[in-house]
Design a protein around this motif. Structure first.
Motif, PDB file in Angstrom:
ATOM      1  N   SER A 119       2.434  -1.473   1.544  1.00 15.26           N
ATOM      2  CA  SER A 119       1.643  -1.776   2.316  1.00 15.26           C
ATOM      3  C   SER A 119       2.050  -1.788   3.782  1.00 15.26           C
ATOM      4  O   SER A 119       3.438  -1.757   3.903  1.00 15.26           O
ATOM      5  CB  SER A 119       0.604  -3.043   2.031  1.00 15.26           C
ATOM      6  N   ARG A 120       1.333  -1.659   4.660  1.00 19.26           N
ATOM      7  CA  ARG A 120       1.819  -1.452   6.068  1.00 19.26           C
ATOM      8  C   ARG A 120       2.614  -2.946   6.497  1.00 19.26           C
ATOM      9  O   ARG A 120       3.338  -2.875   7.290  1.00 19.26           O
ATOM     10  CB  ARG A 120       0.642  -1.576   7.207  1.00 19.26           C
ATOM     11  N   SER A 121       2.340  -3.951   5.834  1.00 23.11           N
ATOM     12  CA  SER A 121       3.075  -5.250   6.191  1.00 23.11           C
ATOM     13  C   SER A 121       4.313  -5.473   5.042  1.00 23.11           C
ATOM     14  O   SER A 121       5.134  -6.378   5.567  1.00 23.11           O
ATOM     15  CB  SER A 121       2.069  -6.546   5.838  1.00 23.11           C
ATOM     16  N   GLY A 122       4.493  -4.420   4.565  1.00 17.28           N
ATOM     17  CA  GLY A 122       5.744  -4.423   3.751  1.00 17.28           C
ATOM     18  C   GLY A 122       5.690  -4.933   2.121  1.00 17.28           C
ATOM     19  O   GLY A 122       6.534  -4.884   1.604  1.00 17.28           O
ATOM     20  N   LYS A 123       4.532  -5.408   1.865  1.00 16.13           N
ATOM     21  CA  LYS A 123       4.178  -5.671   0.416  1.00 16.13           C
ATOM     22  C   LYS A 123       4.291  -4.477  -0.485  1.00 16.13           C
ATOM     23  O   LYS A 123       3.840  -3.552  -0.232  1.00 16.13           O
ATOM     24  CB  LYS A 123       2.672  -6.350   0.292  1.00 16.13           C
ATOM     25  N   VAL A 124       4.947  -4.596  -1.549  1.00 14.15           N
ATOM     26  CA  VAL A 124       5.401  -3.519  -2.597  1.00 14.15           C
ATOM     27  C   VAL A 124       4.848  -3.979  -3.759  1.00 14.15           C
ATOM     28  O   VAL A 124       5.037  -5.028  -4.474  1.00 14.15           O
ATOM     29  CB  VAL A 124       6.706  -2.985  -2.827  1.00 14.15           C
ATOM     30  N   LEU A 125       4.097  -2.823  -4.541  1.00 18.15           N
ATOM     31  CA  LEU A 125       3.231  -3.058  -5.887  1.00 18.15           C
ATOM     32  C   LEU A 125       3.732  -1.793  -6.745  1.00 18.15           C
ATOM     33  O   LEU A 125       3.830  -0.695  -5.995  1.00 18.15           O
ATOM     34  CB  LEU A 125       1.877  -3.245  -6.018  1.00 18.15           C
ATOM     35  N   THR A 126       4.112  -1.965  -7.963  1.00 19.70           N
ATOM     36  CA  THR A 126       4.602  -0.784  -8.734  1.00 19.70           C
ATOM     37  C   THR A 126       3.671  -0.669  -9.910  1.00 19.70           C
ATOM     38  O   THR A 126       3.044  -1.535 -10.523  1.00 19.70           O
ATOM     39  CB  THR A 126       5.976  -1.234  -9.161  1.00 19.70           C
ATOM     40  N   ALA A 127       3.466   0.901 -10.402  1.00 21.39           N
ATOM     41  CA  ALA A 127       2.764   1.241 -11.489  1.00 21.39           C
ATOM     42  C   ALA A 127       3.400   2.448 -12.034  1.00 21.39           C
ATOM     43  O   ALA A 127       4.214   3.066 -11.242  1.00 21.39           O
ATOM     44  CB  ALA A 127       1.459   1.339 -11.201  1.00 21.39           C
ATOM     45  N   VAL A 128       3.236   2.938 -13.322  1.00 22.82           N
ATOM     46  CA  VAL A 128       4.018   3.969 -13.938  1.00 22.82           C
ATOM     47  C   VAL A 128       3.070   4.831 -14.231  1.00 22.82           C
ATOM     48  O   VAL A 128       1.736   4.544 -14.677  1.00 22.82           O
ATOM     49  CB  VAL A 128       4.877   3.422 -15.099  1.00 22.82           C
ATOM     50  N   THR A 129       2.897   6.097 -14.119  1.00 24.73           N
ATOM     51  CA  THR A 129       2.023   7.031 -14.392  1.00 24.73           C
ATOM     52  C   THR A 129       1.708   7.262 -15.738  1.00 24.73           C
ATOM     53  O   THR A 129       2.610   7.325 -16.404  1.00 24.73           O
ATOM     54  CB  THR A 129       2.342   8.467 -13.717  1.00 24.73           C
ATOM     55  N   ASP A 130       0.434   7.449 -16.318  1.00 20.27           N
ATOM     56  CA  ASP A 130       0.100   7.594 -17.592  1.00 20.27           C
ATOM     57  C   ASP A 130       0.153   9.152 -17.862  1.00 20.27           C
ATOM     58  O   ASP A 130       0.496   9.910 -17.339  1.00 20.27           O
ATOM     59  CB  ASP A 130      -1.449   7.026 -17.947  1.00 20.27           C
ATOM     60  N   ARG A 131      -0.386   9.449 -19.111  1.00 25.38           N
ATOM     61  CA  ARG A 131      -0.502  10.829 -19.655  1.00 25.38           C
ATOM     62  C   ARG A 131      -1.137  11.554 -18.748  1.00 25.38           C
ATOM     63  O   ARG A 131      -0.968  13.144 -18.691  1.00 25.38           O
ATOM     64  CB  ARG A 131      -1.035  10.938 -20.873  1.00 25.38           C
TER      65      ARG A 131
END
Length: 222
Positions: A119-131
């Protein structure tokens, strides 16, 4: 010569006798190549109709056979943002979510890509692509999507970071292309065994019929 394969050279004097560039013989409307490299790696490709298949990995010769063992590409994939003319997805992501789509335009999706949403404030979220090549996270309240980092989910690659364009951020949807179709789908086989014939050709029966590969003679053109 198939477009996927740009390497073809005769084995050096020190190379194993079986290394070289082989071509499928006698099968109508099917093109296939097998490159056995002196370093023990191989590349294989087959094209028929609108279908293209590709595999790479390691090979060894044993007891009159050549054994192929497929493996994922070792080099890290190179990503880029979809160009405007490639971005045909006009509907934004669901409210409250950020969605990244990864694949090759006009070819298909890429699964197993770890996407870091910053995000613009620096928060990071992670996910992995599915098929389907989709990675989605719930957007932090009041935040806008600013950057995206992509790498294979193996954890060995360094992430490649991109600024998310304002339009894509507003849609909560961005798409990323990969540089090589070999990353898009699993190889057509994990292991393949070819019999070495007395005439030096390689023969395999994959259940759909017998296929024979003949080595290109040294000194001849492509």
């Amino acid at each position: 010569m198939l477009a996927w394969c740009g390497l073809a050279s005769a084995a050096s004097p020190e190379a194993p006798p079986l290394s070289g560039h082989y071509y499928l013989q006698g099968v109508r409307e099917v093109g296939a190549e097998l490159l056995l490299k002196p370093d023990g790696s191989f590349e294989w490709g087959m094209s028929y109709g609108a279908v293209d298949q590709y595999a790479q990995g390691n090979w060894k010769a044993q007891d009159g056979k050549v054994e192929l063992h497929s493996a994922a590409p070792e080099k890290a994939p190179v990503f880029r943002l979809f160009r405007d003319e490639e971005f045909r997805i006009r509907r934004p992501a669901e409210e409250g979510n950020w969605l990244a789509i990864v694949g090759m335009p006009g070819v298909g999706p890429m699964a197993g890509v770890e996407v870091s949403f910053q995000s613009r404030s620096g928060k990071v979220l992670t996910a992995v692509t599915d098929r389907n090549g989709d990675a989605m996270v719930s957007a932090p309240e009041g935040e806008a999507w600013s950057k995206a980092g992509l790498r294979r989910n193996s954890g060995k690659d360094q992430p490649q970071w991109f600024d998310v364009p304002e339009e894509r951020s507003a849609q909560r949807l961005a798409a990323f292309a990969v540089d090589d179709a070999a990353y898009l789908r699993p190889p057509p086989f994990q292991n393949l065994i070819l019999m070495v014939r007395k005439d030096g050709k390689l023969e395999v029966d994959d259940g759909a019929g017998r296929m024979v590969y003949a080595r290109q003679d040294a000194g001849k053109g492509e």
